[in-house]
Scaffold this active site. Structure first.
Site, mmCIF file in Angstrom:
data_model
loop_
_atom_site.group_PDB
_atom_site.id
_atom_site.type_symbol
_atom_site.label_atom_id
_atom_site.label_comp_id
_atom_site.label_asym_id
_atom_site.label_seq_id
_atom_site.Cartn_x
_atom_site.Cartn_y
_atom_site.Cartn_z
ATOM 1 N N HIS A 118 37.968 38.468 42.581
ATOM 2 C CA HIS A 118 38.103 37.278 43.184
ATOM 3 C C HIS A 118 36.503 36.188 42.816
ATOM 4 O O HIS A 118 35.375 37.081 43.370
ATOM 5 C CB HIS A 118 38.223 36.602 44.725
ATOM 6 C CG HIS A 118 38.778 35.439 44.741
ATOM 7 N ND1 HIS A 118 38.070 34.366 44.589
ATOM 8 C CD2 HIS A 118 40.253 34.925 46.102
ATOM 9 C CE1 HIS A 118 38.665 33.574 45.416
ATOM 10 N NE2 HIS A 118 40.323 33.859 45.971
ATOM 11 N N GLY A 119 36.695 35.948 42.108
ATOM 12 C CA GLY A 119 35.093 34.625 41.803
ATOM 13 C C GLY A 119 34.460 34.406 42.671
ATOM 14 O O GLY A 119 35.921 33.650 43.725
#
Length: 325
Positions: A118-119
């Protein structure tokens, strides 16, 4: 009458200002070529750029026009999502030169669970959603944290995408119905408190593995190169904000960026369902697969400048050679 008065006032002003019109005309004739040259250096490339972007948009819409006509005749949301997928694909291609490697790993039918890093902002997932929708003809289902449903103005989009609260029961139900489901074990914590070293922050989360075993579903590991360089989370006051998040689950960390970096999503080989594997062993294997994707494709620590240079093949090739050496 008004025009005549305007001319009169202009002539009077020029006379009182003692401006030498002949001298001004001579100056304009002298510097006119230089002015036109400087103007053309900026104006003409901008005009060509607009034409290129317009041509790209026209070709992309034309390419999918028959799909759109069929989509709008069947279902409102179906057609709307087709249109959004085209727009997101266009945006990803132009702004990030977005690519996907391993798209063939997404089956054309049957359930599959995508587990991804997850950025700070999961724009890579938006782009992947568009690619899978357009080129594998499958909709990716999503679950989200509860705070997402409280954000004003997103209700219609959440309804169209059929986004549901993140619960094990909901995930299992989606997989048993044969959908493609994407989850990020790190979630908001990984998004806001991760950094450009790309370390997984999963804590003790293993619900995704339990769901995959119960639904007898394969898992596809996913990582997107430079996703942290596209959008970053502020590091100032991180310890305090982390404490607030753990107590309240409020995502108060500011994000910034949307830099035009090169982004490539890598979909690893599917991890098949194994009735004999334990939840802990499956979590460890998925985590190892994603870490391998990160180690293979991402230079750490990440650099915004280097990620922007990745848009140019010569720089990208040189960096690959250096990394391999």
């Amino acid at each position: 009458m008004v025009f005549n008065q305007a001319i009169y006032y202009l002539l009077t002003y020029l006379e009182r200002s003692n401006l030498d019109l002949i001298y001004l005309t001579w100056l304009w004739a002298l510097f006119k070529p230089l002015c036109l040259l400087l103007l053309s250096l900026f104006l003409l490339p901008a005009t060509i750029l607009l034409f290129i972007y317009g041509s790209s948009l026209f070709c992309l819409i034309y390419k999918h026009w028959n799909r759109l006509k069929a989509a709008y005749s069947d279902d409102l949301w179906y057609g709307a999502l087709k249109t959004l997928a085209i727009l997101w694909e266009l945006q990803g291609n132009i702004w990030h030169g977005y690519e996907v490697e391993g798209l063939e790993h997404i089956p054309t039918e049957g359930p599959v669970l995508i587990v991804f890093y997850h950025g700070a902002l999961p724009i890579d997932f938006y782009y992947l959603f568009a690619k899978i929708w357009l080129y594998r003809n499958r909709r990716v289902r999503v679950v989200a944290d509860k705070f997402v449903f409280k954000i004003p103005g997103l209700g219609t989009l959440l309804e169209a995408l059929e986004i549901q609260p993140s619960t094990s029961a909901m995930c299992k139900s989606m997989l048993e119905e044969g959908h493609v489901l994407a989850v990020s074990p790190g979630g908001v914590r990984e998004a806001l408190f991760g950094d450009h070293n790309y370390q997984l922050i999963w804590k003790e989360r293993r619900g995704f593995a339990k769901v995959a075993i119960e639904a007898k579903t394969a898992i596809i590991p996913m990582f997107t190169k430079n996703v942290r360089e596209a959008v970053r989370a502020m590091t100032f006051g991180r310890r305090f904000l982390s404490y607030i998040y753990e107590k309240t689950r409020l995502p108060l960390v500011p994000i910034y960026g949307m830099f035009p970096v090169k982004m490539i999503t890598y979909l690893g080989e599917p991890i098949p369902y194994d009735p004999d594997v334990t939840t802990e062993a499956l979590v460890a294997r998925v985590k190892k697969e994603i870490e391998t994707l990160i180690e293979t494709h991402q230079q750490r620590p990440g650099s915004i400048t280097r990620a922007c240079l990745d848009r140019f093949s010569c720089f990208s090739r040189n960096q690959t050679i250096i990394k391999n050496e």
